[in-house]
Design a protein around this motif. Structure first.
Motif, mmCIF file in Angstrom:
data_model
loop_
_atom_site.group_PDB
_atom_site.id
_atom_site.type_symbol
_atom_site.label_atom_id
_atom_site.label_comp_id
_atom_site.label_asym_id
_atom_site.label_seq_id
_atom_site.Cartn_x
_atom_site.Cartn_y
_atom_site.Cartn_z
ATOM 1 N N ALA A 173 -13.678 -4.178 -10.206
ATOM 2 C CA ALA A 173 -14.272 -2.982 -10.798
ATOM 3 C C ALA A 173 -13.250 -1.849 -10.897
ATOM 4 C CB ALA A 173 -15.478 -2.541 -9.970
ATOM 5 N N LEU A 174 -12.464 -1.659 -9.841
ATOM 6 C CA LEU A 174 -11.457 -0.602 -9.844
ATOM 7 C C LEU A 174 -10.395 -0.845 -10.911
ATOM 8 C CD1 LEU A 174 -10.966 -0.102 -5.994
ATOM 9 C CD2 LEU A 174 -11.941 1.559 -7.592
ATOM 10 N N VAL A 175 -9.938 -2.072 -11.014
ATOM 11 C CA VAL A 175 -8.917 -2.399 -12.007
ATOM 12 C C VAL A 175 -9.477 -2.235 -13.422
ATOM 13 C CG1 VAL A 175 -7.524 -4.270 -12.963
ATOM 14 C CG2 VAL A 175 -7.617 -3.920 -10.482
ATOM 15 N N ALA A 176 -10.697 -2.687 -13.643
ATOM 16 C CA ALA A 176 -11.306 -2.561 -14.969
ATOM 17 C C ALA A 176 -11.406 -1.089 -15.387
ATOM 18 C CB ALA A 176 -12.689 -3.204 -14.969
ATOM 19 N N HIS A 177 -11.827 -0.249 -14.446
ATOM 20 C CA HIS A 177 -11.926 1.181 -14.748
ATOM 21 C C HIS A 177 -10.575 1.770 -15.107
ATOM 22 C CE1 HIS A 177 -12.446 5.532 -13.136
ATOM 23 N NE2 HIS A 177 -12.675 5.487 -14.436
ATOM 24 N N HIS A 178 -9.538 1.416 -14.354
ATOM 25 C CA HIS A 178 -8.224 1.996 -14.603
ATOM 26 C C HIS A 178 -7.585 1.450 -15.884
ATOM 27 C CE1 HIS A 178 -8.621 3.540 -10.520
ATOM 28 N NE2 HIS A 178 -7.584 4.304 -10.764
ATOM 29 N N VAL A 179 -7.856 0.201 -16.215
ATOM 30 C CA VAL A 179 -7.336 -0.333 -17.476
ATOM 31 C C VAL A 179 -7.970 0.401 -18.653
ATOM 32 C CG1 VAL A 179 -7.318 -2.355 -18.981
ATOM 33 C CG2 VAL A 179 -6.737 -2.608 -16.565
ATOM 34 N N ASN A 203 0.817 -1.207 0.000
ATOM 35 C CA ASN A 203 0.000 0.000 0.000
ATOM 36 C C ASN A 203 0.851 1.258 0.000
ATOM 37 O OD1 ASN A 203 -3.117 -0.575 0.397
ATOM 38 N ND2 ASN A 203 -2.018 -2.156 1.518
ATOM 39 N N PHE A 204 1.979 1.209 0.702
ATOM 40 C CA PHE A 204 2.888 2.355 0.717
ATOM 41 C C PHE A 204 3.437 2.611 -0.688
ATOM 42 C CE2 PHE A 204 7.018 4.381 1.363
ATOM 43 C CZ PHE A 204 6.683 5.429 2.203
ATOM 44 N N ILE A 205 3.868 1.557 -1.366
ATOM 45 C CA ILE A 205 4.410 1.699 -2.725
ATOM 46 C C ILE A 205 3.356 2.240 -3.680
ATOM 47 C CG2 ILE A 205 5.296 0.408 -4.710
ATOM 48 C CD1 ILE A 205 6.706 -1.443 -2.744
ATOM 49 N N SER A 206 2.109 1.814 -3.492
ATOM 50 C CA SER A 206 1.046 2.224 -4.415
ATOM 51 C C SER A 206 0.893 3.744 -4.474
ATOM 52 C CB SER A 206 -0.279 1.574 -4.022
ATOM 53 O OG SER A 206 -0.812 2.133 -2.831
ATOM 54 N N PHE A 207 1.204 4.427 -3.389
ATOM 55 C CA PHE A 207 1.077 5.881 -3.375
ATOM 56 C C PHE A 207 2.087 6.547 -4.306
ATOM 57 C CE2 PHE A 207 -1.510 5.108 0.283
ATOM 58 C CZ PHE A 207 -2.311 6.232 0.430
ATOM 59 N N TRP A 223 -5.260 -8.947 2.636
ATOM 60 C CA TRP A 223 -5.722 -8.703 3.997
ATOM 61 C C TRP A 223 -7.208 -9.002 4.172
ATOM 62 C CZ3 TRP A 223 -3.050 -8.568 8.185
ATOM 63 C CH2 TRP A 223 -3.583 -8.049 9.370
ATOM 64 N N ILE A 224 -8.001 -8.711 3.134
ATOM 65 C CA ILE A 224 -9.456 -8.929 3.201
ATOM 66 C C ILE A 224 -9.830 -9.912 2.094
ATOM 67 C CG2 ILE A 224 -11.736 -7.854 3.171
ATOM 68 C CD1 ILE A 224 -10.377 -5.192 3.830
ATOM 69 N N GLY A 225 -9.890 -11.166 2.422
ATOM 70 C CA GLY A 225 -10.133 -12.198 1.414
ATOM 71 C C GLY A 225 -11.584 -12.594 1.310
ATOM 72 N N ASN A 226 -12.415 -11.689 0.816
ATOM 73 C CA ASN A 226 -13.829 -12.039 0.641
ATOM 74 C C ASN A 226 -14.338 -11.559 -0.715
ATOM 75 O OD1 ASN A 226 -14.594 -9.268 0.846
ATOM 76 N ND2 ASN A 226 -14.677 -9.418 3.072
ATOM 77 N N SER A 227 -15.563 -11.932 -1.022
ATOM 78 C CA SER A 227 -16.130 -11.639 -2.337
ATOM 79 C C SER A 227 -16.356 -10.142 -2.551
ATOM 80 C CB SER A 227 -17.438 -12.400 -2.520
ATOM 81 O OG SER A 227 -18.374 -12.054 -1.505
ATOM 82 N N GLN A 254 -3.167 1.394 -8.600
ATOM 83 C CA GLN A 254 -4.437 0.777 -8.206
ATOM 84 C C GLN A 254 -4.320 -0.737 -8.137
ATOM 85 O OE1 GLN A 254 -7.721 2.598 -7.554
ATOM 86 N NE2 GLN A 254 -7.464 0.689 -6.450
ATOM 87 N N LEU A 255 -3.583 -1.321 -9.059
ATOM 88 C CA LEU A 255 -3.355 -2.771 -9.036
ATOM 89 C C LEU A 255 -2.633 -3.191 -7.755
ATOM 90 C CD1 LEU A 255 -2.263 -3.419 -12.734
ATOM 91 C CD2 LEU A 255 -4.229 -4.461 -11.605
ATOM 92 N N ILE A 256 -1.602 -2.435 -7.392
ATOM 93 C CA ILE A 256 -0.842 -2.761 -6.178
ATOM 94 C C ILE A 256 -1.713 -2.586 -4.942
ATOM 95 C CG2 ILE A 256 1.143 -2.094 -4.773
ATOM 96 C CD1 ILE A 256 2.526 -1.198 -7.370
ATOM 97 N N TRP A 257 -2.502 -1.522 -4.900
ATOM 98 C CA TRP A 257 -3.406 -1.276 -3.766
ATOM 99 C C TRP A 257 -4.404 -2.421 -3.613
ATOM 100 C CZ3 TRP A 257 -8.599 -0.787 -2.886
ATOM 101 C CH2 TRP A 257 -8.998 -0.185 -1.687
ATOM 102 N N CYS A 258 -4.988 -2.836 -4.724
ATOM 103 C CA CYS A 258 -5.977 -3.925 -4.683
ATOM 104 C C CYS A 258 -5.331 -5.238 -4.239
ATOM 105 C CB CYS A 258 -6.632 -4.094 -6.052
ATOM 106 S SG CYS A 258 -7.765 -2.760 -6.495
ATOM 107 N N LEU A 259 -4.125 -5.506 -4.701
ATOM 108 C CA LEU A 259 -3.427 -6.722 -4.293
ATOM 109 C C LEU A 259 -3.196 -6.726 -2.788
ATOM 110 C CD1 LEU A 259 -1.897 -9.335 -4.837
ATOM 111 C CD2 LEU A 259 0.141 -7.951 -5.375
ATOM 112 N N GLY A 260 -2.743 -5.605 -2.256
ATOM 113 C CA GLY A 260 -2.514 -5.523 -0.824
ATOM 114 C C GLY A 260 -3.780 -5.742 -0.016
#
Length: 368
Positions: free
Chosen positions: A283-289, A217-221, A271-275, A261-267
């Motif tokens: 959705a966030l990745v699709a928008h940014h792509v 998350n730090f790198i994503s910034f 930590w939060i492994g749910n649907s 955004q990809l790095i943020w989502c991966l992080g």
């Protein structure tokens, strides 16, 4: 005539050298069509601008662009784009930053009254409308992000016509008044419903996982798009521009926001492994792509061949242009990050982490 040509060519060169030390545009006077072509070919003189209405032998004096480096990095004299994250402290004025503070407080106050406040704002009504479509938090999150993406990208596409109609500064204010409330709603709804999905995995017990998530998350910034650093333009204190960046993080990827955004989502997925987290990330990745290609379209529309040159030596995929040999990193590349905006980014990254409890409390209070 040959003597005249040689003396005038020496004049062009001396003006270029002088302008490089003063960082101003050098006048390049053409005595004839032949000399004009010589100056353009040897010194890249531009015939688009004039320094005076008078002329020599019936021709207008011209401006030589050879003395105008596009970036402050000396070895990048061939850059056609801009030097990202360059911040000149001496050019900052108290008036500009006072105006920025006033505008920021004014816009945030307007957003609070018209959008956030439970009594006067319409955010609750808008959210209730979306919940009427589906009560599933994942679907509601997709709807919020869909409205935000359509509005954000749509207004970016309409920017040339909007600026012609109401001006660049006014259009930036409209853009902010639409984008910020929707982004705030998406953030608050995400915080309040981040654990509402179906559990898929749980890695929190893995040794060191918290540190990995924090570092990601730090790198994503640091992959924030450089235009984000132009705070005075974001607030329309300075006239907003469509910048063509070519240094700094842009050497690694032409669309750093997508990578961040990809790095943020991966992080967050670690930590939060749910649907719900998986749906939000998709959705966030699709928008940014999609924004990568939309961004390229808008840059080409604005900058034309200059963007083609930047595109040829940069890439969407991080480091691709570097390993293919299209991008040559300067020996002092690290200096492009030792700048005031990246100090601010570092403080923002730490501040956001420490503010997590406050953000959670505020989101719970809003109840979105």
């Amino acid at each position: 005539m040959q003597t005249t040509l040689q003396s005038t060519q020496r004049l062009c060169r001396s003006q270029v050298l002088r302008s490089q030390s003063l960082n101003v545009r050098a006048p390049c006077f053409s005595y004839s069509l032949r000399l004009d072509a010589l100056c353009r070919g040897h010194l890249r003189c531009s015939s688009r601008q004039s320094l005076a209405r008078t002329s020599l032998v019936g021709r207008s004096p011209q401006v030589c662009r050879a003395s105008q480096p596009k970036a402050s990095i000396n070895q990048d004299s061939d850059l056609v784009g801009e030097d990202a994250a360059f911040f000149d402290v001496e050019k900052q004025t108290t008036k500009s930053w006072t105006l920025f503070t006033g505008l920021l407080l004014g816009v945030l106050g307007l957003i609070y009254v018209a959008w956030v406040d439970p009594d006067t704002g319409v955010a609750n009504n808008f959210l209730d409308f979306l919940k009427g479509i589906s009560s599933n938090p994942e679907v509601v999150m997709l709807l919020i992000l869909g409205v935000f993406a359509s509005s954000h990208s749509g207004l970016a596409y309409l920017r040339p016509w909007g600026e012609d109609l109401i001006g660049a500064r006014a259009y930036r204010v409209v853009f902010a008044l639409v984008s910020l409330p929707l982004a705030g709603l998406a953030l608050v709804y995400f915080i309040n419903h981040r654990y509402s999905g179906t559990p898929l995995w749980n890695l929190r017990g893995v040794p060191g996982i918290h540190d990995v998530v924090w570092i990601l998350n730090f790198i994503s910034f640091y992959f924030l798009y450089p235009s984000t650093f132009n705070i005075l333009e974001v607030a329309a204190v300075d006239k907003p521009k469509v910048h063509l960046w070519e240094t700094g993080i842009t050497r690694i990827t032409r669309h750093p926001q997508n990578t961040g955004q990809l790095i943020w989502c991966l992080g967050h997925l670690l930590w939060i492994g749910n649907s719900f987290m998986l749906t939000t990330s998709a959705a966030l990745v699709a928008h940014h792509v999609l924004a990568c290609y939309h961004g390229d379209f808008r840059l080409e529309r604005k900058h034309g061949k200059a963007f083609d040159a930047v595109k040829a030596r940069t890439s969407i995929v991080p480091f691709q242009a570097i390993w293919e040999g299209r991008q040559k990193l300067p020996s002092d590349y690290h200096k492009e990050f030792f700048r005031v905006p990246y100090v601010a980014v570092t403080l923002l990254a730490f501040g956001t982490y420490w503010a997590h409890p406050l953000m959670q409390s505020a989101s719970h209070w809003l109840g979105w």
